[in-house]
Design a protein around this motif. Sequence first.
Motif, PDB file in Angstrom:
ATOM      1  N   GLU A 133      41.122  37.995  33.775  1.00 47.74           N
ATOM      2  CA  GLU A 133      41.889  38.998  33.220  1.00 47.74           C
ATOM      3  C   GLU A 133      42.334  38.242  31.826  1.00 47.74           C
ATOM      4  O   GLU A 133      42.753  39.102  30.818  1.00 47.74           O
ATOM      5  N   ARG A 134      42.605  37.121  31.869  1.00 49.62           N
ATOM      6  CA  ARG A 134      43.346  36.491  30.454  1.00 49.62           C
ATOM      7  C   ARG A 134      42.293  36.366  29.360  1.00 49.62           C
ATOM      8  O   ARG A 134      42.602  36.480  28.181  1.00 49.62           O
ATOM      9  N   GLY A 135      41.153  36.792  29.984  1.00 45.27           N
ATOM     10  CA  GLY A 135      39.718  37.237  28.797  1.00 45.27           C
ATOM     11  C   GLY A 135      39.537  38.239  28.306  1.00 45.27           C
ATOM     12  O   GLY A 135      38.681  38.599  27.662  1.00 45.27           O
ATOM     13  N   TYR A 191      44.329  42.870  26.301  1.00 41.15           N
ATOM     14  CA  TYR A 191      45.532  42.796  27.072  1.00 41.15           C
ATOM     15  C   TYR A 191      45.647  43.926  27.957  1.00 41.15           C
ATOM     16  O   TYR A 191      46.302  43.730  28.955  1.00 41.15           O
ATOM     17  N   PHE A 192      45.525  45.233  27.513  1.00 40.34           N
ATOM     18  CA  PHE A 192      46.090  46.316  28.213  1.00 40.34           C
ATOM     19  C   PHE A 192      44.833  46.653  29.331  1.00 40.34           C
ATOM     20  O   PHE A 192      45.207  47.586  30.246  1.00 40.34           O
ATOM     21  N   GLN A 193      43.773  46.007  29.487  1.00 45.50           N
ATOM     22  CA  GLN A 193      42.899  46.681  30.322  1.00 45.50           C
ATOM     23  C   GLN A 193      42.942  46.583  31.860  1.00 45.50           C
ATOM     24  O   GLN A 193      42.695  47.392  32.415  1.00 45.50           O
ATOM     25  N   ARG A 194      43.696  45.359  32.259  1.00 49.03           N
ATOM     26  CA  ARG A 194      44.236  45.451  33.701  1.00 49.03           C
ATOM     27  C   ARG A 194      45.064  46.517  34.048  1.00 49.03           C
ATOM     28  O   ARG A 194      45.022  46.711  35.208  1.00 49.03           O
ATOM     29  N   TYR A 195      45.737  46.983  33.125  1.00 43.59           N
ATOM     30  CA  TYR A 195      46.702  47.965  33.635  1.00 43.59           C
ATOM     31  C   TYR A 195      45.936  49.276  33.783  1.00 43.59           C
ATOM     32  O   TYR A 195      46.474  50.116  34.485  1.00 43.59           O
TER      33      TYR A 195
END
Length: 302
Positions: free
Chosen positions: A124-126, A129-133
């Motif tokens: 997720e750090r890769g 930024y908004f993707q996991r939300y």
Amino acid sequence: MKKTKDSPATPTSTPLKIMVDGKAREFDIENPTLPDWIEGNKLTAGGYPYDKQMKGDEYDKTLELLQIELVKAQAWLQSTGKRVMALFEGRDAAGKGGTIFVLHQYMNPRTARNVALTKPTEPERGQWYFQRYVEHFPTAGEFVTFDRSWYNRAGVEPVMGFCTPAQHEQFLEEAPHFERMISNEGIHFFKFWLNIGQETQLERFHDRRFSPLKNWKFSPIDIAGVTKWEDYTKARDQMFERTHKKFAPWIIVRANDKRRARLAVMRRVLLSLPYDGRDLDVIGKEDKKIIGEGPSFLGKQD
């Protein structure tokens, strides 16, 4: 002095020297006796407009009526395919979890869910930024709350050094564009900031530390945050200034009294949704002393 509580088994810190309302104070989280300067100001801290908590019987009665309205609103969402998404932000111990609980308490969990993400994994750090939300956003008929959200990057992360200044600035620039897309998609979108006074936060941290039911909520990051009150205030104010938009306003709730705050949040949601059978007399009017929008609402109260 407040009645003492049993001491916890494991100490976590040494006394902290902090500034509260311009006065030098010492706060020892390991002392089971709460200092008078906290006890006497835990409700009115930060200019809170009430000096007494809402009575329990009045709260319980109103809460039940508003929860009935929420069940009606959920039925409307399911019949129309409309979507609701509400973010809950605020300092540690602001009351986000309890507010979310009463919102969801009687709603059908199949289409009403809460999202409380842990720290990002290595993959997720890769990501963007908004993707996991985004993967947790509501589908047709769903009511979704976020217990903290992408706004971690506007508060906790820059204050605690978990992101770079460049990442922080990029977030403040991109967040309004991201949220305009949410608004354009037709999602009923709420951004709640639960605002509490400094003594209120300290009392709640102390309560967590000595409660056998709530001490799991207490963490080293709470202690670290005690000394960074002003840093969090500056980050919050910058966040409001850059991300409070007409299409995605910050709804600010003064939350020293958890009961009033929970009802205020529920009313705002219910008054914003044109669901079938909505009873405006039951919902009632908003308490403008404790709920408003944007940075101007807080002024210099805290």
